[in-house]
Design an enzyme around this catalytic site. Structure first.
Site, PDB file in Angstrom:
ATOM      1  CG  ASP A  93      16.057  10.745  17.451  1.00 35.93           C
ATOM      2  OD1 ASP A  93      16.918  10.650  18.352  1.00 35.93           O
ATOM      3  OD2 ASP A  93      15.634  11.840  17.047  1.00 35.93           O
ATOM      4  CE1 TYR A 112       7.407  -0.802  27.837  1.00 37.69           C
ATOM      5  CE2 TYR A 112       6.328  -2.916  28.198  1.00 37.69           C
ATOM      6  CZ  TYR A 112       6.984  -2.039  27.360  1.00 37.69           C
ATOM      7  OH  TYR A 112       7.212  -2.391  26.050  1.00 37.69           O
ATOM      8  CG  ASP A 148      10.647  -5.981  18.297  1.00 38.20           C
ATOM      9  OD1 ASP A 148      10.955  -6.671  19.286  1.00 38.20           O
ATOM     10  OD2 ASP A 148       9.514  -6.020  17.771  1.00 38.20           O
ATOM     11  CE  LYS A 192      13.701  12.845  20.796  1.00 38.40           C
ATOM     12  NZ  LYS A 192      14.351  12.922  19.476  1.00 38.40           N
ATOM     13  CG  ASP A 239       9.026  -3.163  23.524  1.00 32.88           C
ATOM     14  OD1 ASP A 239       9.240  -4.371  23.349  1.00 32.88           O
ATOM     15  OD2 ASP A 239       8.041  -2.566  23.038  1.00 32.88           O
TER      16      ASP A 239
HETATM   17  C1  IPM Z   1       8.794  -7.796  24.755  1.00 32.20           C
HETATM   18  C2  IPM Z   1       7.347  -7.715  24.372  1.00 32.20           C
HETATM   19  C3  IPM Z   1       6.541  -7.248  25.577  1.00 32.20           C
HETATM   20  C4  IPM Z   1       7.044  -5.881  25.973  1.00 32.20           C
HETATM   21  C5  IPM Z   1       5.010  -7.232  25.341  1.00 32.20           C
HETATM   22  C6  IPM Z   1       4.499  -8.583  24.921  1.00 32.20           C
HETATM   23  C7  IPM Z   1       4.264  -6.726  26.546  1.00 32.20           C
HETATM   24  O1  IPM Z   1       7.156  -6.891  23.277  1.00 32.20           O
HETATM   25  O2  IPM Z   1       9.128  -8.589  25.642  1.00 32.20           O
HETATM   26  O3  IPM Z   1       9.606  -7.096  24.157  1.00 32.20           O
HETATM   27  O4  IPM Z   1       6.562  -4.867  25.446  1.00 32.20           O
HETATM   28  O5  IPM Z   1       7.916  -5.812  26.815  1.00 32.20           O
HETATM   29 MN    MN Z   2       9.014  -6.115  22.475  1.00 29.64          MN
END
Ligand code: IPM
Ligand code: MN
Length: 330
Positions: free
Chosen positions: A209, A125, A237, A176, A233
């Site tokens: 993974d 990042y 999700d 990883k 990140d």
């Molecule tokens: C998150 C989002 C951000 C990230 C994006 C919007 C830059 O996906 O907060 O998880 O990748 O950290």
């Molecule tokens: Mn994210």
């Protein structure tokens, strides 16, 4: 005590859901003074402001920042994300991204309860790299990942400090290391050294993974997970998807040293297609507000909010906010 909160509704459904979060905080009896900051894609398109250094300085005195969402269909992807969200994470040194997951995975029998600690100021990042001969057949793109002993250690240490407060006292490193050998080696050695200081905490290691499989098939194995910025990140999700959906996923961007405000935001994005239609689920924003209250030493109110969110509720954005507000008020 009044807590001074900077509110950045941001783009899309961001303002819709932060309004409900503030409603619930007030209903829980916590005294807050809010100051709205008009930032995000619309502001950028109007006058070019994303998050100038002056604006950042204006945010510094606040006790915390509540953010809705960023990302605007008319702005090139990444401009607001990097210029606003990542700039806050980096410049306010919000080096911990804490994302709790509670729920029952689709195939899971019993509920799981784990927390991902994502390093939030390093890794891929940082924007290290560049491009050469763009648009030609000889185009080159490099994208570095920065991992410092200092940054990795403070993140891992935070994970262990969190684990000792929890019943299971278990930390899993996710990386990883078999392929990303330089960064992986730094993470693994630092993890082992910090772990030696916490004999009461059990540890494990998973490749990222494999962790994806366990998130779906056996999330109960996890208590606290610590991982790098990009793995964190992606995994969070997935964590949302196996814990009732991304509409429930909350997050805290923390500066545990408290040299400035921390920032609280739902994991989800701006969903511009349903913005302003009273359709978005505000629960993730409300649970992010609860994380904020934990950090502001208002843990009792935060617990009441979490309990209220655990009861089913359906309806519009405002219906859900009103129902949760009514519950925490009792
Ligand atoms: C998150 C989002 C951000 C990230 C994006 C919007 C830059 O996906 O907060 O998880 O990748 O950290
Ligand atoms: Mn994210």
């Amino acid at each position: 005590m009044t807590h001074n909160i900077a509110v950045i509704g941001g783009d899309g459904i961001g303002p819709d859901v932060t309004t409900e979060a503030i409603k619930v905080i007030r209903a829980a009896g916590v005294d807050i003074a809010t100051t709205e900051f008009d930032l995000g894609g619309d502001r950028y398109l109007r006058d070019g402001e994303i998050l100038s250094d002056e604006m950042l300085d204006a945010l510094r005195p606040f006790d915390s920042i509540l953010l809705g969402a960023v990302g605007h269909p008319d702005v090139k992807p990444g401009v607001i994300e990097r210029g606003l969200l990542l700039k806050m994470r980096f410049d306010l040194d919000l080096y911990i991204n804490q994302r709790p997951f509670l729920g029952t995975a689709p195939g899971g029998a019993a509920p799981h309860d784990f927390i991902v600690i994502r390093e939030n100021t390093e890794g891929p990042y940082v924007g290290e790299g560049g491009a050469l001969r763009v648009g030609t057949p000889h185009e080159v793109a490099t994208q570095g990942s920065v991992n410092t002993r200092f940054g990795v250690e403070r993140c891992i240490r935070y994970a262990f400090e969190l684990a000792v407060t929890r019943e299971r006292k278990h930390v899993t490193l996710v990386h990883k290391t078999n392929v990303l050998s330089f960064a992986g080696d730094l993470w693994q050695r630092t993890f082992d050294e910090v772990a030696a200081e916490y004999p009461q905490v059990a540890t494990a290691y998973n490749h990222v993974d494999a962790a994806c499989i366990y998130f779906v098939q056996d999330p109960h194995r996890y208590d606290v997970i610590v991982t790098d910025n990009l793995f964190g990140d992606i995994l969070t999700d997935l964590g949302g998807a196996v814990s009732g959906g991304i509409g429930l996923a909350s997050s805290a961007n923390l500066n545990p040293a408290r040299t400035g405000p921390s920032m609280f935001e739902p994991v989800h994005g701006s969903a511009p297609d349903i913005a302003g239609q009273n359709k978005a689920n505000p629960t993730a924003a409300i649970l992010s507000a609860a994380l904020m209250l934990d950090f502001l030493d208002e843990g009792a109110a935060a617990d009441r909010i979490r309990a209220a969110c655990a009861q089913p509720v359906t309806g519009s954005t405002t219906d859900v906010g009103d129902a949760i507000a009514a519950r925490v008020g009792n």
